[in-house]
Write a protein that holds these residues in place. Structure first.
Motif, PDB file in Angstrom:
ATOM      1  N   GLU A   1      28.147 -21.227  47.772  1.00 23.86           N
ATOM      2  CA  GLU A   1      29.058 -20.882  46.678  1.00 23.86           C
ATOM      3  C   GLU A   1      28.616 -19.598  45.986  1.00 23.86           C
ATOM      4  OE1 GLU A   1      30.742 -22.740  42.451  1.00 23.86           O
ATOM      5  OE2 GLU A   1      29.420 -23.938  43.736  1.00 23.86           O
ATOM      6  N   PHE A   2      27.313 -19.478  45.726  1.00 23.49           N
ATOM      7  CA  PHE A   2      26.781 -18.295  45.052  1.00 23.49           C
ATOM      8  C   PHE A   2      27.002 -17.044  45.913  1.00 23.49           C
ATOM      9  CE2 PHE A   2      23.346 -15.405  43.767  1.00 23.49           C
ATOM     10  CZ  PHE A   2      23.486 -15.419  42.394  1.00 23.49           C
ATOM     11  N   VAL A   3      26.714 -17.150  47.207  1.00 20.80           N
ATOM     12  CA  VAL A   3      26.879 -16.015  48.111  1.00 20.80           C
ATOM     13  C   VAL A   3      28.340 -15.588  48.169  1.00 20.80           C
ATOM     14  CG1 VAL A   3      26.773 -15.304  50.534  1.00 20.80           C
ATOM     15  CG2 VAL A   3      24.852 -16.512  49.512  1.00 20.80           C
ATOM     16  N   LEU A   4      29.252 -16.536  48.297  1.00 17.32           N
ATOM     17  CA  LEU A   4      30.668 -16.194  48.376  1.00 17.32           C
ATOM     18  C   LEU A   4      31.157 -15.505  47.109  1.00 17.32           C
ATOM     19  CD1 LEU A   4      32.117 -19.359  50.162  1.00 17.32           C
ATOM     20  CD2 LEU A   4      31.876 -17.064  51.106  1.00 17.32           C
ATOM     21  N   GLN A   5      30.681 -15.943  45.964  1.00 15.18           N
ATOM     22  CA  GLN A   5      31.068 -15.285  44.713  1.00 15.18           C
ATOM     23  C   GLN A   5      30.626 -13.828  44.701  1.00 15.18           C
ATOM     24  OE1 GLN A   5      29.671 -17.371  41.269  1.00 15.18           O
ATOM     25  NE2 GLN A   5      31.326 -18.863  41.318  1.00 15.18           N
ATOM     26  N   ARG A   6      29.379 -13.574  45.097  1.00 16.61           N
ATOM     27  CA  ARG A   6      28.865 -12.207  45.063  1.00 16.61           C
ATOM     28  C   ARG A   6      29.526 -11.324  46.121  1.00 16.61           C
ATOM     29  NH1 ARG A   6      24.699 -11.545  41.362  1.00 16.61           N
ATOM     30  NH2 ARG A   6      25.137 -13.160  39.825  1.00 16.61           N
ATOM     31  N   LEU A   7      29.902 -11.895  47.248  1.00 18.93           N
ATOM     32  CA  LEU A   7      30.559 -11.102  48.283  1.00 18.93           C
ATOM     33  C   LEU A   7      31.920 -10.603  47.802  1.00 18.93           C
ATOM     34  CD1 LEU A   7      29.740 -13.018  51.592  1.00 18.93           C
ATOM     35  CD2 LEU A   7      28.528 -11.134  50.505  1.00 18.93           C
ATOM     36  N   VAL A   8      32.588 -11.400  46.986  1.00 17.04           N
ATOM     37  CA  VAL A   8      33.858 -10.947  46.407  1.00 17.04           C
ATOM     38  C   VAL A   8      33.619  -9.734  45.525  1.00 17.04           C
ATOM     39  CG1 VAL A   8      35.727 -11.563  44.835  1.00 17.04           C
ATOM     40  CG2 VAL A   8      34.940 -13.212  46.528  1.00 17.04           C
ATOM     41  N   ASP A   9      32.531  -9.738  44.763  1.00 20.01           N
ATOM     42  CA  ASP A   9      32.203  -8.603  43.904  1.00 20.01           C
ATOM     43  C   ASP A   9      32.000  -7.329  44.708  1.00 20.01           C
ATOM     44  OD1 ASP A   9      32.269 -10.146  41.648  1.00 20.01           O
ATOM     45  OD2 ASP A   9      30.128 -10.578  41.658  1.00 20.01           O
ATOM     46  N   TYR A  10      31.308  -7.447  45.852  1.00 13.93           N
ATOM     47  CA  TYR A  10      30.917  -6.257  46.614  1.00 13.93           C
ATOM     48  C   TYR A  10      31.877  -5.939  47.750  1.00 13.93           C
ATOM     49  CZ  TYR A  10      26.606  -7.194  44.089  1.00 13.93           C
ATOM     50  OH  TYR A  10      25.679  -7.426  43.101  1.00 13.93           O
ATOM     51  N   GLU A  11      32.934  -6.748  47.907  1.00  8.87           N
ATOM     52  CA  GLU A  11      33.999  -6.476  48.873  1.00  8.87           C
ATOM     53  C   GLU A  11      33.453  -6.290  50.288  1.00  8.87           C
ATOM     54  OE1 GLU A  11      36.242  -3.183  47.401  1.00  8.87           O
ATOM     55  OE2 GLU A  11      36.909  -4.239  45.610  1.00  8.87           O
ATOM     56  N   VAL A  12      32.621  -7.221  50.741  1.00 11.44           N
ATOM     57  CA  VAL A  12      32.111  -7.196  52.104  1.00 11.44           C
ATOM     58  C   VAL A  12      32.535  -8.491  52.797  1.00 11.44           C
ATOM     59  CG1 VAL A  12      30.162  -5.705  51.584  1.00 11.44           C
ATOM     60  CG2 VAL A  12      29.900  -8.159  51.356  1.00 11.44           C
ATOM     61  N   THR A  13      32.544  -8.464  54.124  1.00 11.31           N
ATOM     62  CA  THR A  13      32.992  -9.638  54.880  1.00 11.31           C
ATOM     63  C   THR A  13      31.966 -10.760  54.785  1.00 11.31           C
ATOM     64  OG1 THR A  13      32.002  -8.736  56.883  1.00 11.31           O
ATOM     65  CG2 THR A  13      34.324  -8.244  56.489  1.00 11.31           C
ATOM     66  N   GLU A  14      32.452 -11.986  54.908  1.00 10.60           N
ATOM     67  CA  GLU A  14      31.596 -13.137  54.658  1.00 10.60           C
ATOM     68  C   GLU A  14      31.011 -13.761  55.920  1.00 10.60           C
ATOM     69  OE1 GLU A  14      34.912 -16.648  54.345  1.00 10.60           O
ATOM     70  OE2 GLU A  14      34.751 -15.253  52.662  1.00 10.60           O
ATOM     71  N   THR A  15      31.574 -13.447  57.097  1.00 14.96           N
ATOM     72  CA  THR A  15      31.189 -14.152  58.322  1.00 14.96           C
ATOM     73  C   THR A  15      29.697 -14.071  58.595  1.00 14.96           C
ATOM     74  OG1 THR A  15      33.369 -13.674  59.244  1.00 14.96           O
ATOM     75  CG2 THR A  15      31.647 -14.398  60.777  1.00 14.96           C
ATOM     76  N   GLU A  16      29.141 -12.840  58.562  1.00 15.19           N
ATOM     77  CA  GLU A  16      27.717 -12.670  58.884  1.00 15.19           C
ATOM     78  C   GLU A  16      26.829 -13.436  57.904  1.00 15.19           C
ATOM     79  OE1 GLU A  16      26.491  -8.715  61.040  1.00 15.19           O
ATOM     80  OE2 GLU A  16      27.531  -8.250  59.179  1.00 15.19           O
ATOM     81  N   TYR A  17      27.246 -13.492  56.657  1.00 12.10           N
ATOM     82  CA  TYR A  17      26.441 -14.176  55.650  1.00 12.10           C
ATOM     83  C   TYR A  17      26.451 -15.683  55.874  1.00 12.10           C
ATOM     84  CZ  TYR A  17      26.171  -9.821  53.008  1.00 12.10           C
ATOM     85  OH  TYR A  17      25.914  -8.533  52.618  1.00 12.10           O
ATOM     86  N   LEU A  18      27.625 -16.234  56.136  1.00 12.14           N
ATOM     87  CA  LEU A  18      27.724 -17.677  56.314  1.00 12.14           C
ATOM     88  C   LEU A  18      26.979 -18.143  57.561  1.00 12.14           C
ATOM     89  CD1 LEU A  18      31.445 -18.286  55.294  1.00 12.14           C
ATOM     90  CD2 LEU A  18      29.389 -18.452  53.896  1.00 12.14           C
ATOM     91  N   GLU A  19      26.885 -17.270  58.555  1.00 14.44           N
ATOM     92  CA  GLU A  19      26.131 -17.619  59.759  1.00 14.44           C
ATOM     93  C   GLU A  19      24.625 -17.558  59.535  1.00 14.44           C
ATOM     94  OE1 GLU A  19      27.536 -14.808  62.577  1.00 14.44           O
ATOM     95  OE2 GLU A  19      29.357 -15.939  63.089  1.00 14.44           O
ATOM     96  N   ARG A  20      24.195 -16.917  58.454  1.00 16.52           N
ATOM     97  CA  ARG A  20      22.762 -16.685  58.231  1.00 16.52           C
ATOM     98  C   ARG A  20      22.276 -17.269  56.908  1.00 16.52           C
ATOM     99  NH1 ARG A  20      24.847 -12.532  61.137  1.00 16.52           N
ATOM    100  NH2 ARG A  20      23.557 -11.722  62.863  1.00 16.52           N
ATOM    101  N   LEU A  21      22.935 -18.300  56.426  1.00 16.96           N
ATOM    102  CA  LEU A  21      22.529 -18.890  55.150  1.00 16.96           C
ATOM    103  C   LEU A  21      21.106 -19.441  55.217  1.00 16.96           C
ATOM    104  CD1 LEU A  21      25.781 -20.737  53.990  1.00 16.96           C
ATOM    105  CD2 LEU A  21      24.805 -18.613  53.090  1.00 16.96           C
ATOM    106  N   ASP A  22      20.727 -20.042  56.328  1.00 17.07           N
ATOM    107  CA  ASP A  22      19.360 -20.564  56.456  1.00 17.07           C
ATOM    108  C   ASP A  22      18.337 -19.444  56.376  1.00 17.07           C
ATOM    109  OD1 ASP A  22      20.307 -23.118  56.686  1.00 17.07           O
ATOM    110  OD2 ASP A  22      20.176 -23.194  58.873  1.00 17.07           O
ATOM    111  N   ALA A  23      18.646 -18.317  57.010  1.00 19.05           N
ATOM    112  CA  ALA A  23      17.722 -17.177  56.979  1.00 19.05           C
ATOM    113  C   ALA A  23      17.630 -16.594  55.577  1.00 19.05           C
ATOM    114  CB  ALA A  23      18.176 -16.110  57.977  1.00 19.05           C
ATOM    115  N   ILE A  24      18.759 -16.550  54.868  1.00 22.02           N
ATOM    116  CA  ILE A  24      18.753 -16.036  53.491  1.00 22.02           C
ATOM    117  C   ILE A  24      17.891 -16.939  52.611  1.00 22.02           C
ATOM    118  CG2 ILE A  24      20.187 -15.602  51.456  1.00 22.02           C
ATOM    119  CD1 ILE A  24      22.457 -14.826  53.377  1.00 22.02           C
ATOM    120  N   THR A  25      18.017 -18.247  52.810  1.00 23.04           N
ATOM    121  CA  THR A  25      17.187 -19.187  52.045  1.00 23.04           C
ATOM    122  C   THR A  25      15.709 -18.955  52.333  1.00 23.04           C
ATOM    123  OG1 THR A  25      18.927 -20.868  52.066  1.00 23.04           O
ATOM    124  CG2 THR A  25      16.686 -21.625  51.648  1.00 23.04           C
ATOM    125  N   LYS A  26      15.387 -18.716  53.587  1.00 22.56           N
ATOM    126  CA  LYS A  26      13.988 -18.549  53.982  1.00 22.56           C
ATOM    127  C   LYS A  26      13.350 -17.331  53.321  1.00 22.56           C
ATOM    128  CE  LYS A  26      10.984 -18.221  58.046  1.00 22.56           C
ATOM    129  NZ  LYS A  26      10.940 -18.183  59.537  1.00 22.56           N
TER     130      LYS A  26
END
Length: 768
Positions: free
Chosen positions: A354-379
């Motif tokens: 939810e937090f990532v999706l909110q910020r992606l709207v702010d920066y106008e970037v695509t969400e696919t790569e982020y959602l595929e790498r949520l575990d890596a972002i957490t790490k």
């Protein structure tokens, strides 16, 4: 004086309206099927015989809601509504579609009704919970085609945009929300834990966790909800932070905390409750405790571990305050064995998404790569909000893969410093200068002052400010100055000073800052106005007449043309129940004529005009024919829009003013369409779209922050008005990114998909 209304009473009244409306629709549907025998065939088979008489009375009495309210021993509350629907599911399947979800909505409404009816004095209702349940009510009423569905939709919109329909907020002081967070995400179990604590007999609790976990944000969100709820159990909500050191090129240095010892804590708490202590008075702990024994307040002591070694202060906080009705929340990086505690862990998987999706709207970037790498972002970030926010901003410049590599090689603050250095490379030269200027000032600066500190032209300063606002590295706020000012929160200031340690600009800009006129003593006239405003606001809590007299007596001589005093007088008139609209409008117009540049003046003015517009719209649609013609409704909404535009013209970009301008324009469009003025309606829809888009990128206000979900809903409905399905699909996707599967979103999405079936091709599967 009329009895005080709080969020619990407001919610209870709404539930009674909901129950009455559902009763009416159930009777309508059953009567269509079974005729006059609807009670015996459609209701009796689904109830125990001992309970049916009570159910029959509630379903047939014209005073059913009032009867139910007066019965503290009601047998099954709102649960009988679901029993009727479930027992006749073949009749209602077409309306509700999903049986499990429908039951869940009814159960949630029933649980809230039970809490309010039977445990009202021991139940703490938060705004977020009220929004969720009222959204469920709206969906259920919409499914039953009840006329009351629109009323609940308006309630949800009002609550989501910061409104407090039950009356004024509690007294006390909280810092502006933008200093704590942009958009608060998740933490339902922690908020529930704080709610349970406040309803318990335990006077104190501790919120603790790792630096960057969001301890202060959590405590602030809870305190803000309680303040807005105007609870009968409390009279004030106060905030005091003990943060006393921050990082600089020499190491650590002192900053200006709200308090550093027992004496300054008492002074800070007194100021939060009453305003500055008169120089002629001496404040003692005995005197403060005497007051606190008579006034239940909620107090947040932020960064408690900073002062935990001060024996006198900790003894006062942990022991002496326990002899008062004061309820205290402490935030700390460490647990304190003697205090019950609530830990703030890293984000859960759902919260991180939810937090990532909110910020992606702010920066106008695509969400696919982020959602595929949520575990890596957490790490690489640990899942802590502070680090996740900086990671996403960094990745918006360099890409997700590169950002993961960068953050994987560095940890914590080192990763944040590296990310900031890389971001500066992608921004204009003036951005770094503005960044450093705001960091060394550690207070708000206007554009001209920033230019003086950093040696920038007006255009360069404006460019740098704009980029920092866009990337959430600075905020626009309003003060007593006649122009907008810009500032950073403490976390960003420390990050900038760590990142630019040893840079010559830190020392040079610090020297330049000391020469600014902002450090001079304010003019006598400004000080006099400030004293009148403070006194009038204090008086307004007890006596409208005395506050009015205070302002009118002061608006003579040299202060007769004070825009600030006229604006506060307008606020005073508009803040009454019912409000004095003609007098308030006259005062607000006078404030504008005197040159007001305060966002809050125009916000209160536009809010009053919005309420008038809602009242006229209701009468025009549901009153006697011709009682209020649509022309009058259109004129009122256009005037509301003009007020918001006046504020934007005077004060510059402002999120709440853009939102109110867009909302008013959308209501102009609806009223014009009802009056068959379709060309005028189309023009109004276009204005609304432009204003809502501007609201998404405009600076927050200290007064109120409108959620992105509410703005995207307005934008979506405006695109619906124009019939532009392509833009409608885009805004619907963006709304979903920030709102998730909220009841409000689900209801409108379902309606729009039935109206525009082609939208299904534009939306991802998880939206459907």
């Amino acid at each position: 004086m009329p009895p005080k209304r709080d969020i619990n009473n407001f919610a209870n009244d709404l539930l009674l309206v909901f129950c009455d409306a559902v009763h009416a629709e159930l009777e309508r549907v059953l009567a269509n099927k079974f005729g006059a025998d609807w009670l015996r065939k459609g209701v009796r088979p689904h109830f125990h015989p001992d309970y049916f008489d009570r159910t029959q009375k509630m379903l047939t009495s014209p005073m059913r809601a009032i009867d139910m309210e007066r019965r503290d021993d009601e047998l099954f509350g709102i649960e009988h509504l679901w029993n009727i629907v479930a027992g006749n599911w073949d009749l209602f399947r077409g309306s509700f579609d999903d049986r499990t979800r429908t039951q869940a909505y009814f159960q949630e409404v029933s649980e809230l009704r039970h809490n309010l009816a039977h445990r009202r004095t021991r139940h703490v209702l938060l705004r977020s919970n009220l929004i969720r349940v009222m959204g469920g009510c709206q969906l259920l009423l919409s499914a039953l085609e009840s006329p009351q569905a629109d009323h609940f939709a308006e309630v949800v919109d009002s609550l989501s945009s910061g409104g407090t329909p039950w009356g004024p907020v509690l007294a006390g002081h909280l810092p502006p929300s933008h200093e704590m967070y942009g958009d608060f995400v998740g933490r339902p179990s922690q908020l529930a834990g704080l709610s349970e604590w406040l309803a318990s007999d335990n006077p104190q609790t501790l919120v603790w966790g790792y630096g960057g976990a969001g301890k202060s944000a959590l405590a602030y969100k809870f305190a803000q909800d309680i303040r807005d709820g105007s609870s009968d159990a409390l009279i004030a909500v106060c905030w005091a932070t003990a943060k006393s050191t921050e990082y600089s090129e020499e190491g650590t240095r002192e900053r200006v905390p709200d308090f550093i010892d027992l004496d300054t804590f008492c002074a800070a708490l007194w100021k939060s409750l009453y305003g500055p202590l008169p120089s002629s008075e001496v404040l003692t702990t005995t005197g403060l405790l005497k007051d606190l024994r008579e006034m239940p307040i909620l107090l947040v002591v932020d960064d408690f571990d900073t002062i935990s070694e001060d024996v006198d202060l900790t003894n006062f906080l942990l022991h002496e305050l326990k002899n008062t009705p004061t309820r205290v929340i402490y935030t700390s990086r460490y647990r304190v064995p003697s205090i019950p505690n609530i830990e703030v862990p890293p984000f859960s998987d759902d919260e991180l998404k939810e937090f990532v999706l909110q910020r992606l709207v702010d920066y106008e970037v695509t969400e696919t790569e982020y959602l595929e790498r949520l575990d890596a972002i957490t790490k690489v970030t640990g899942g802590y909000p502070l680090f996740v926010a900086d990671f996403i901003r960094h990745s918006a410049f360099v890409g997700v893969r590169t950002a993961l590599k960068d953050w994987g090689q560095k940890k914590g603050d080192a990763a944040r410093q590296y990310a900031l250095q890389r971001q500066i490379e992608y921004l204009s030269h003036s951005t770094a200068e503005v960044l450093i200027a705001l960091a060394v000032a550690r207070q708000g600066l206007n554009a001209e002052q920033i230019g003086e500190v950093a040696g920038l032209t007006d255009d360069d300063a404006a460019t740098g400010i704009g980029e920092l606002l866009r990337w959430r590295m600075a905020n626009q706020v309003t003060t007593d100055d006649d122009r907008p000012v810009f500032r950073m929160n403490g976390n960003t200031i420390r990050l900038v000073e760590q990142t630019f340690k040893g840079d010559w600009r830190l020392g040079t800009y610090a020297t330049a800052f000391k020469t600014l006129t902002g450090e001079r003593v304010p003019e006598a006239k400004r000080a006099a106005i400030g004293r009148v405003v403070d006194r009038a606001k204090r008086l307004s809590k007890d006596s409208f007449e005395e506050a009015e007299r205070c302002l009118q007596d002061a608006m003579k001589g040299e202060l007769r043309d004070s825009a600030d005093l006229a604006g506060v007088l307008g606020w005073l008139y508009s803040n009454q129940t019912p409000f004095h609209a003609p007098k308030a409008r006259e005062a607000f117009e006078k404030s504008h004529r005197f040159g007001s540049t305060k966002v809050d003046t125009y916000y209160h003015w536009a809010e009053m005009e919005r309420k008038l517009g809602e009242e006229l719209t209701e009468i025009a649609q549901h009153g006697q024919v011709g009682e209020v013609p649509e022309e009058t409704v259109i004129e009122q909404w256009k005037y509301c829009e003009d007020v918001a535009l006046k504020g934007l013209d005077r004060c510059g970009a402002s999120q709440p003013l853009f939102y109110l301008a867009g909302y008013a324009a959308s209501r102009v469009a609806k009223a014009s369409a009802r009056a068959n003025k379709f060309t005028y309606a189309e023009s109004a829809w276009e204005r609304a779209i432009e204003d809502f888009r501007n609201a998404l990128s405009a600076p927050f206000s200290e007064l109120v922050s409108v959620s992105k979900s509410v703005i995207y809903r307005g934008l979506t409905l405006a695109h619906e008005g124009t019939g532009n399905q392509k833009e409608l699909g885009r805004s619907l996707k963006s709304w979903h990114a920030v709102a998730g599967s909220s009841p409000n979103f689900q209801g409108d999405c379902r309606r729009l998909l039935s109206k525009f079936p082609n939208l299904r091709k534009e939306l991802p599967i998880d939206v459907l």
